[in-house]
Design a protein around this motif. Structure first.
Motif, PDB file in Angstrom:
ATOM      1  N   PHE A 112       0.836  -1.203   0.000  1.00  0.00           N
ATOM      2  CA  PHE A 112       0.000   0.000   0.000  1.00  0.00           C
ATOM      3  C   PHE A 112       0.872   1.255   0.000  1.00  0.00           C
ATOM      4  CE2 PHE A 112      -1.964   3.434   2.413  1.00  0.00           C
ATOM      5  CZ  PHE A 112      -3.070   3.696   1.618  1.00  0.00           C
ATOM      6  N   VAL A 113       1.915   1.267   0.852  1.00  0.00           N
ATOM      7  CA  VAL A 113       2.814   2.432   0.928  1.00  0.00           C
ATOM      8  C   VAL A 113       3.477   2.661  -0.425  1.00  0.00           C
ATOM      9  CG1 VAL A 113       4.957   3.309   1.959  1.00  0.00           C
ATOM     10  CG2 VAL A 113       3.199   2.276   3.415  1.00  0.00           C
ATOM     11  N   ARG A 114       3.914   1.592  -1.087  1.00  0.00           N
ATOM     12  CA  ARG A 114       4.552   1.731  -2.402  1.00  0.00           C
ATOM     13  C   ARG A 114       3.579   2.353  -3.407  1.00  0.00           C
ATOM     14  NH1 ARG A 114       5.817  -1.003  -7.311  1.00  0.00           N
ATOM     15  NH2 ARG A 114       7.955  -0.511  -7.915  1.00  0.00           N
ATOM     16  N   ALA A 115       2.352   1.875  -3.415  1.00  0.00           N
ATOM     17  CA  ALA A 115       1.346   2.449  -4.321  1.00  0.00           C
ATOM     18  C   ALA A 115       1.116   3.925  -3.995  1.00  0.00           C
ATOM     19  CB  ALA A 115       0.037   1.658  -4.226  1.00  0.00           C
ATOM     20  N   GLU A 116       1.052   4.247  -2.719  1.00  0.00           N
ATOM     21  CA  GLU A 116       0.886   5.644  -2.303  1.00  0.00           C
ATOM     22  C   GLU A 116       2.057   6.498  -2.782  1.00  0.00           C
ATOM     23  OE1 GLU A 116       0.224   8.153   1.827  1.00  0.00           O
ATOM     24  OE2 GLU A 116       1.421   6.327   1.900  1.00  0.00           O
ATOM     25  N   LEU A 117       3.276   5.988  -2.626  1.00  0.00           N
ATOM     26  CA  LEU A 117       4.462   6.734  -3.059  1.00  0.00           C
ATOM     27  C   LEU A 117       4.468   6.953  -4.566  1.00  0.00           C
ATOM     28  CD1 LEU A 117       7.190   5.022  -0.864  1.00  0.00           C
ATOM     29  CD2 LEU A 117       6.530   7.432  -0.780  1.00  0.00           C
ATOM     30  N   LEU A 118       4.135   5.920  -5.319  1.00  0.00           N
ATOM     31  CA  LEU A 118       4.126   6.048  -6.775  1.00  0.00           C
ATOM     32  C   LEU A 118       3.080   7.041  -7.243  1.00  0.00           C
ATOM     33  CD1 LEU A 118       4.705   2.317  -7.750  1.00  0.00           C
ATOM     34  CD2 LEU A 118       6.371   4.193  -7.781  1.00  0.00           C
ATOM     35  N   GLY A 119       1.963   7.137  -6.524  1.00  0.00           N
ATOM     36  CA  GLY A 119       0.939   8.114  -6.866  1.00  0.00           C
ATOM     37  C   GLY A 119       1.317   9.520  -6.453  1.00  0.00           C
ATOM     38  N   ALA A 120       1.917   9.654  -5.279  1.00  0.00           N
ATOM     39  CA  ALA A 120       2.250  10.972  -4.742  1.00  0.00           C
ATOM     40  C   ALA A 120       3.539  11.539  -5.326  1.00  0.00           C
ATOM     41  CB  ALA A 120       2.361  10.898  -3.214  1.00  0.00           C
ATOM     42  N   MET A 121       4.478  10.669  -5.654  1.00  0.00           N
ATOM     43  CA  MET A 121       5.791  11.093  -6.157  1.00  0.00           C
ATOM     44  C   MET A 121       6.175  10.219  -7.345  1.00  0.00           C
ATOM     45  SD  MET A 121       7.854  11.521  -2.613  1.00  0.00           S
ATOM     46  CE  MET A 121       6.801  11.179  -1.223  1.00  0.00           C
ATOM     47  N   PRO A 122       5.549  10.424  -8.488  1.00  0.00           N
ATOM     48  CA  PRO A 122       5.750   9.519  -9.628  1.00  0.00           C
ATOM     49  C   PRO A 122       7.185   9.459 -10.142  1.00  0.00           C
ATOM     50  CG  PRO A 122       4.369  11.401 -10.234  1.00  0.00           C
ATOM     51  CD  PRO A 122       4.589  11.482  -8.764  1.00  0.00           C
ATOM     52  N   ARG A 123       7.998  10.442  -9.842  1.00  0.00           N
ATOM     53  CA  ARG A 123       9.397  10.424 -10.316  1.00  0.00           C
ATOM     54  C   ARG A 123      10.323   9.660  -9.374  1.00  0.00           C
ATOM     55  NH1 ARG A 123      11.459  16.102 -11.664  1.00  0.00           N
ATOM     56  NH2 ARG A 123      13.169  14.832 -12.423  1.00  0.00           N
ATOM     57  N   LEU A 124       9.811   9.284  -8.202  1.00  0.00           N
ATOM     58  CA  LEU A 124      10.605   8.561  -7.222  1.00  0.00           C
ATOM     59  C   LEU A 124      10.609   7.072  -7.552  1.00  0.00           C
ATOM     60  CD1 LEU A 124      12.130   8.645  -4.447  1.00  0.00           C
ATOM     61  CD2 LEU A 124       9.909   8.147  -3.401  1.00  0.00           C
ATOM     62  N   ALA A 125      11.797   6.508  -7.742  1.00  0.00           N
ATOM     63  CA  ALA A 125      11.910   5.064  -7.940  1.00  0.00           C
ATOM     64  C   ALA A 125      11.792   4.393  -6.578  1.00  0.00           C
ATOM     65  CB  ALA A 125      13.246   4.724  -8.582  1.00  0.00           C
ATOM     66  N   VAL A 126      10.979   3.355  -6.487  1.00  0.00           N
ATOM     67  CA  VAL A 126      10.777   2.642  -5.235  1.00  0.00           C
ATOM     68  C   VAL A 126      11.108   1.169  -5.467  1.00  0.00           C
ATOM     69  CG1 VAL A 126       9.174   2.088  -3.372  1.00  0.00           C
ATOM     70  CG2 VAL A 126       8.952   4.271  -4.579  1.00  0.00           C
ATOM     71  N   ALA A 127      12.186   0.707  -4.855  1.00  0.00           N
ATOM     72  CA  ALA A 127      12.596  -0.687  -4.995  1.00  0.00           C
ATOM     73  C   ALA A 127      11.632  -1.596  -4.239  1.00  0.00           C
ATOM     74  CB  ALA A 127      14.021  -0.856  -4.472  1.00  0.00           C
ATOM     75  N   THR A 128      11.671  -2.880  -4.569  1.00  0.00           N
ATOM     76  CA  THR A 128      10.679  -3.809  -4.031  1.00  0.00           C
ATOM     77  C   THR A 128      11.226  -4.801  -3.003  1.00  0.00           C
ATOM     78  OG1 THR A 128      11.045  -5.277  -5.902  1.00  0.00           O
ATOM     79  CG2 THR A 128       9.246  -3.658  -6.089  1.00  0.00           C
ATOM     80  N   ASP A 129      12.504  -4.767  -2.731  1.00  0.00           N
ATOM     81  CA  ASP A 129      13.075  -5.580  -1.658  1.00  0.00           C
ATOM     82  C   ASP A 129      14.364  -4.912  -1.198  1.00  0.00           C
ATOM     83  OD1 ASP A 129      15.346  -6.598  -3.246  1.00  0.00           O
ATOM     84  OD2 ASP A 129      13.927  -7.979  -4.160  1.00  0.00           O
ATOM     85  N   LEU A 130      14.900  -5.367  -0.072  1.00  0.00           N
ATOM     86  CA  LEU A 130      16.078  -4.706   0.489  1.00  0.00           C
ATOM     87  C   LEU A 130      17.284  -4.819  -0.430  1.00  0.00           C
ATOM     88  CD1 LEU A 130      17.314  -3.093   2.795  1.00  0.00           C
ATOM     89  CD2 LEU A 130      17.766  -5.263   3.982  1.00  0.00           C
ATOM     90  N   ALA A 131      17.493  -5.969  -1.048  1.00  0.00           N
ATOM     91  CA  ALA A 131      18.640  -6.129  -1.944  1.00  0.00           C
ATOM     92  C   ALA A 131      18.569  -5.155  -3.115  1.00  0.00           C
ATOM     93  CB  ALA A 131      18.719  -7.569  -2.445  1.00  0.00           C
ATOM     94  N   ALA A 132      17.391  -4.983  -3.694  1.00  0.00           N
ATOM     95  CA  ALA A 132      17.230  -4.037  -4.809  1.00  0.00           C
ATOM     96  C   ALA A 132      17.417  -2.599  -4.336  1.00  0.00           C
ATOM     97  CB  ALA A 132      15.855  -4.207  -5.452  1.00  0.00           C
TER      98      ALA A 132
END
Length: 149
Positions: A112-132
């Motif tokens: 949910f937080v990732r979806a919120e971030l992508l909507g609120a800050m579309p230019r921010l890349a958000v990785a999907t696990d700690l290694a990434a």
């Protein structure tokens, strides 16, 4: 790699510096895992950890002082978009410090937080696990200074 944990003093040495920012609750030990990934990747800079494994987190003064002096901030499993905005606005808005963010997709709330971030800050890349997330931080830290934004 040099590891500086609260309450140790950090002195700028010209090497890339990565700050492991606080995360949401229920994430004990992630800093240790991130440090292990950085070490395995051969990172030769400095890692600042405000939450040492053996004790309580750093007071605001230690965090505020050091966040303004680092090359990149790694933010793993933030509380939400406002948490990310707060870090960016309070500490990074006047600097060239990169903000690298990751959300654990195995966690329903972090999805949910990732979806919120992508909507609120579309230019921010958000990785999907700690290694990434660690790889993204390393990519930024190894990029030539004139290409970093």
């Amino acid at each position: 790699m040099k590891l500086v944990e609260y309450p140790q003093h950090y002195t700028l040495d010209g090497n890339p510096t990565l700050y492991l920012d606080r995360s949401g609750t229920g994430r004990p030990g992630w800093q240790r895992d991130a440090v292990a990934l950085l070490d395995k990747a051969g990172f030769t800079g400095t890692v600042l950890n405000p939450q040492p494994i053996s004790g309580t987190g750093a007071p605001f003064g230690w965090q505020e002082h050091n966040l303004r002096r680092v090359s990149a901030v790694l933010l793993w499993c933030p509380h939400g978009a406002q948490h990310v905005r707060d870090v960016r606005q309070r500490f990074l808005h006047r600097s060239r410090t990169a903000l690298v963010v990751g959300c654990d997709l195995n966690d329903r709330i972090q999805r949910f937080v990732r979806a919120e971030l992508l909507g609120a800050m579309p230019r921010l890349a958000v990785a999907t696990d700690l290694a990434a997330t660690v790889r993204a931080a390393l990519d930024h830290l190894s990029a030539p200074a004139d290409t970093q934004s």
